[in-house]
Design an enzyme around this catalytic site. Sequence first.
Site, PDB file in Angstrom:
ATOM      1  N   LYS A  78     -49.367  -8.001  -8.932  1.00 34.15           N
ATOM      2  CA  LYS A  78     -48.434  -8.881  -8.964  1.00 34.15           C
ATOM      3  C   LYS A  78     -47.169  -8.530  -8.756  1.00 34.15           C
ATOM      4  CE  LYS A  78     -47.205 -12.727 -12.027  1.00 34.15           C
ATOM      5  NZ  LYS A  78     -47.527 -13.388 -13.579  1.00 34.15           N
ATOM      6  N   SER A 153     -48.652 -18.064 -13.608  1.00 30.00           N
ATOM      7  CA  SER A 153     -47.875 -17.597 -12.394  1.00 30.00           C
ATOM      8  C   SER A 153     -48.685 -16.735 -11.585  1.00 30.00           C
ATOM      9  CB  SER A 153     -46.565 -17.032 -13.001  1.00 30.00           C
ATOM     10  OG  SER A 153     -46.703 -16.077 -13.970  1.00 30.00           O
ATOM     11  N   SER A 177     -50.792 -16.903 -17.640  1.00 24.30           N
ATOM     12  CA  SER A 177     -50.638 -16.774 -16.270  1.00 24.30           C
ATOM     13  C   SER A 177     -51.706 -15.722 -15.526  1.00 24.30           C
ATOM     14  CB  SER A 177     -49.126 -15.979 -15.929  1.00 24.30           C
ATOM     15  OG  SER A 177     -48.108 -17.074 -15.857  1.00 24.30           O
TER      16      SER A 177
HETATM   17  N1  GLN Z   1     -46.906 -21.449 -17.379  1.00 19.71           N
HETATM   18  C1  GLN Z   1     -46.233 -20.956 -18.213  1.00 19.71           C
HETATM   19  C2  GLN Z   1     -44.945 -20.828 -18.168  1.00 19.71           C
HETATM   20  O1  GLN Z   1     -44.342 -21.480 -17.181  1.00 19.71           O
HETATM   21  C3  GLN Z   1     -46.827 -19.304 -18.533  1.00 19.71           C
HETATM   22  C4  GLN Z   1     -46.143 -18.399 -17.600  1.00 19.71           C
HETATM   23  C5  GLN Z   1     -46.592 -17.056 -17.931  1.00 19.71           C
HETATM   24  O2  GLN Z   1     -47.492 -16.777 -18.497  1.00 19.71           O
HETATM   25  N2  GLN Z   1     -46.242 -16.253 -17.280  1.00 19.71           N
HETATM   26  O3  GLN Z   1     -44.012 -20.297 -19.024  1.00 19.71           O
END
Ligand code: GLN
Length: 486
Positions: A78, A153, A177
Site C-alpha cells: 500500500k 482504504s 481498511s
Molecule cells: N473507513 C475508515 C475511515 O475512513 C477506516 C479507514 C482505515 O482503516 N484506514 O477512517
Amino acid sequence: MKLHELTIHEASDLLKKREISSQELTRAVLDRIESVEKKVDAYITIAGETAVKQAELADREISRGNISPLTGIPVSVKDLICTKGLRTTCASKILENFTPQYDAFVIKKLKKAGAVIVGKTNMDEFAMGSSTENSGMKTTRNPWDLTCIPGGSSGGSAAAVAADMCLGSLGSDTGGSIRQPASHCGVVGMKPTYGRVSRFGLVAFASSLDQIGPLAKDVLDCALLMNAIAGYDPADSTSVPEDVPDYTSFSNKGLSGMTIGIPKEYNETKGLDPEVSGAVKNAVKVIEDLGAKCVEITLPHTKYAVAAYYVIAPSEASSNLARYDGVKYGFRDKEKNSLIDMYRSTRTKGFGAEVQRRIILGTYSLSSGYYDAYYKKASQVRTLIMEDFKNAFKSCDLILSPVAPTPAFKIGEKIDDPLTMYLSDIFTLSANLAGIPGISVPCGFSSAGLPIGLQLIGRHFEEKKILTAAYNFEQATDFHKQKPEI
Ligand code: GLN
C-alpha cells in the site's frame, strides 16, 4: 494453472523444487498487471525494473539453497508504507513526488525474507475512506464488477490480490481498511493486534489505531506474511516485545473445544443487507459443524463505535497531518509570498476534500472548550468498548460478525454522503478502538456475484487462534477458490 494465479505457498513450493524461477514468476505477474491494470487501476506505481532485479537476486539465493517462504515471491505494498528509493504518495497530491530515504520496518523484513516488491497500491488519500474514491490519483475498481468499489482504504491491495496482480500485499487498517476491502474483493485480510507489527515507516493517519497487516489469497498465505512482518521493533514505541509464534502451525482438525461468540447487537444493525446476514448465518453453521460451540454475547457499546471513532481518528489525523505544510517536504505552492498564505494555499491545493473534512473535524474536537465534549467523551466511550470485549471474551474464544453491512457498492453511490460512508464501518471499527486483532475470510457471494466476508475477532495477541478458525473454515468451503473474470 498460470503462474500469476498461484498462491504464495504454491509458488514457494515450485521455487524450492526449482520448477520455476522467481524471474519467471515476477515477469508473469508484471505481464498480468500490464494486461488488466487499465481495467482495475490497482497500482499507483509499478516497479517493474527493480522487481526484476530483486527476482534475479532471489534466484541467486535460491540456487545457493537459501530459501524462506517469501523468497522470490512478488508482492505489492500500500502506498503509505515507506519504500526507500520508491515513490510513496499516500495517494495524495501533497506527497505526489515524495521518495522516502528509508524503508519501513515491514519493508526491511520483506526484503530480508527475499520478497519481490512489484509496486505500490492505490488507496484512499492518507487511508481516509472505505472505497478508494478518496484517492488523489484514481479510483480502483472491484475485479468482480468493474462498476463497483473495491472497498478501502487498502482497495488497491485487495483488488491487486483478487485480480492476481501480485501474490500477496501489505495494507494498513485504522478502522477496517484491510478487512473491509478484503471482504469486498473476496480475499483474506488480517488486522493484527495493535503493537504486533511495527508502524515505523508507516505514514501516520491515527497513531493509536493504525496497524499494518497482510492481504492474501488464502489463510495460509496470510499466516506466512504475518510470520514475516510481526515482531518487536525498538523504533516504534508502541511495538510490543512479545514472542512471535509460527502463525502457520495451525491444526486442521476442526474447531472442537472452541467457543465462538455472536454479538446480539450485530443482528440488530440497521442497513445490514439480508444477503450478508444470510452468508454469515451459513458460515455459523459451517463453524458449528467443525465442532465449535456458538454462543450469544453482548457488546452493548458497539452502537457508539462509529461516533467515537469519527472523533478520535480525525483528531489524531489533524495533528499528524500538520507536518504537511509545504516547508519540509512534499508539495509547496510557490506562488504565495507570505508564509501564512503559503501554508493555506499548499494545504488547500494539496489535500483532497475528505482529508480537509477530517482535519477540520479533528481540529474542532481538540480545540479548547470542545475537547471535553468531544475528544474526551470519545476516549471514554473507547474505554467502554474495550471493556465490552473484555467481558465478552470471558465466555468465548473468538467473536464472529459480518465485515461490512453490504457487499461492494457502486462507484459514486456514497461519495457525496460521508455519513453513510462512515456508517458502513460499523463492524470493523471496534476492533481498532480496542486494539485487538481481526480477520476477514471469504464466506459467500451475493446474488450479483459479489464476494462477502466473515469477520473473526480475537483477544490481544491471539492472531493464531483467529487464523486456526479461519483456516478450518476455509478448508470446509471453497469461496476462496473462485476467481473473478476480468
Ligand atoms: N473507513 C475508515 C475511515 O475512513 C477506516 C479507514 C482505515 O482503516 N484506514 O477512517
